[in-house]
Design an enzyme around this catalytic site. Structure first.
Site, short mmCIF file in Angstrom:
data_model
loop_
_atom_site.label_atom_id
_atom_site.label_comp_id
_atom_site.label_asym_id
_atom_site.label_seq_id
_atom_site.Cartn_x
_atom_site.Cartn_y
_atom_site.Cartn_z
N GLY A 46 127.25 -6.21 51.52
CA GLY A 46 125.87 -6.61 51.67
C GLY A 46 125.59 -7.74 50.70
N GLN A 51 120.66 -13.41 45.35
CA GLN A 51 122.04 -13.67 44.91
C GLN A 51 122.50 -15.07 45.29
OE1 GLN A 51 123.41 -9.72 46.62
NE2 GLN A 51 124.72 -9.94 44.82
N CYS A 96 128.99 -5.17 42.58
CA CYS A 96 127.98 -6.13 43.00
C CYS A 96 128.57 -7.53 42.92
CB CYS A 96 126.76 -6.02 42.08
SG CYS A 96 125.44 -7.19 42.47
N LEU A 97 128.28 -8.36 43.92
CA LEU A 97 128.81 -9.72 43.92
C LEU A 97 128.28 -10.54 42.75
CD1 LEU A 97 128.62 -10.45 47.76
CD2 LEU A 97 130.59 -9.69 46.42
N GLU A 139 120.95 -3.29 47.75
CA GLU A 139 120.47 -4.61 48.15
C GLU A 139 118.95 -4.69 48.01
OE1 GLU A 139 122.55 -6.90 48.24
OE2 GLU A 139 124.35 -5.72 48.57
N HIS A 142 117.83 -5.60 44.59
CA HIS A 142 117.85 -7.04 44.27
C HIS A 142 116.50 -7.69 44.55
CE1 HIS A 142 121.90 -8.07 43.02
NE2 HIS A 142 122.40 -7.29 43.97
#
Length: 178
Positions: A46, A51, A96-97, A139, A142
Site C-alpha cells: 500500500g 509518502q 513502511c516504505l 495507510e 499516514h
C-alpha cells in the site's frame, strides 16, 4: 505516470495535515497512477499520498491483498473513514516504505471496515482482516500524520532517526554524483 521518490522519515511532510479530495479530476487520476507506479517499484502492499509529498487524502492497496485478481488495479481510497474495528487484536511486525528496512511490532485490530470514495467518485465500503486490516489502518494513519515511530519509545525512535538520516545522506551523495 511516474515512479516518484518516497518521502523518508524524519521528513516533516509526513506529518503535514491532509486535505479532502472533492473532485476526481486529471490531477487526482495522475496521483493515483504515480502511487501505483511508486508502490510497485518499492514492492509495497500500500502507499499513501503523503509518502509522495502530496497532501491529498488518498491511499492505495495492492489488489491481491484486497481479494482481487493480481491483474486488477490497486484499490484507491480517497477521504477514507474507519467506521468499524474489532476488539480482537493482532500484534505483528510492520514495515513502511517511508522507513526502509525498519520493522516495528505494532498492535492493531484484527478486522476493520473503511468507507471511502473510489476513482469513480462513488462511496464504497471495504473490509479487511489480518494483513488487509493492518494495511488499511497503516495507510490511513499516514493521512492523519501518525507514523510507525509513534508506536515505539524515545530511545528506539532516536535510533531509527539516526539510521534513516544515514540513508538520506547516502541518497543525497549518490544524487550529487549522478
Amino acid at each position: 505516470m511516474a515512479v516518484r521518490p518516497t518521502v523518508i522519515w524524519p521528513d516533516p511532510r509526513l506529518r503535514e495535515p491532509t486535505v479532502a479530495i472533492t473532485t476526481v479530476d486529471d490531477s487526482v487520476r495522475e496521483l493515483y497512477r504515480d502511487l501505483c507506479d511508486s508502490m510497485y517499484a518499492e514492492n509495497g502492499l500500500g502507499m499513501a499520498a503523503p509518502q509522495l509529498g502530496d497532501h491529498r487524502k488518498m491511499f492505495i492497496v495492492e489488489p491481491k491483498l484486497a481479494g482481487l485478481a493480481e491483474t486488477d488495479q490497486p484499490v484507491c481510497l480517497m477521504n477514507p473513514e474507519v467506521i468499524e474495528t474489532s476488539d480482537e487484536v493482532q500484534d505483528s511486525e510492520e514495515g513502511c516504505l517511508s522507513f526502509p528496512d525498519i520493522y516495528i511490532k505494532v498492535k492493531r485490530p484484527m478486522r476493520c471496515k473503511v468507507r471511502a470514495m473510489g476513482l469513480d467518485g462513488q462511496l464504497f465500503e471495504i473490509e479487511g482482516e489480518a494483513l488487509m486490516a493492518r494495511c488499511l489502518l497503516h495507510e490511513n494513519d499516514h493521512l492523519t500524520g501518525k507514523l510507525l515511530v509513534d508506536f515505539v519509545g524515545p530511545l528506539k525512535r532516536s535510533m531509527i532517526k539516526k539510521k534513516l538520516q544515514k540513508v538520506k545522506d547516502a541518497q543525497g551523495e549518490a544524487e550529487a554524483e549522478a
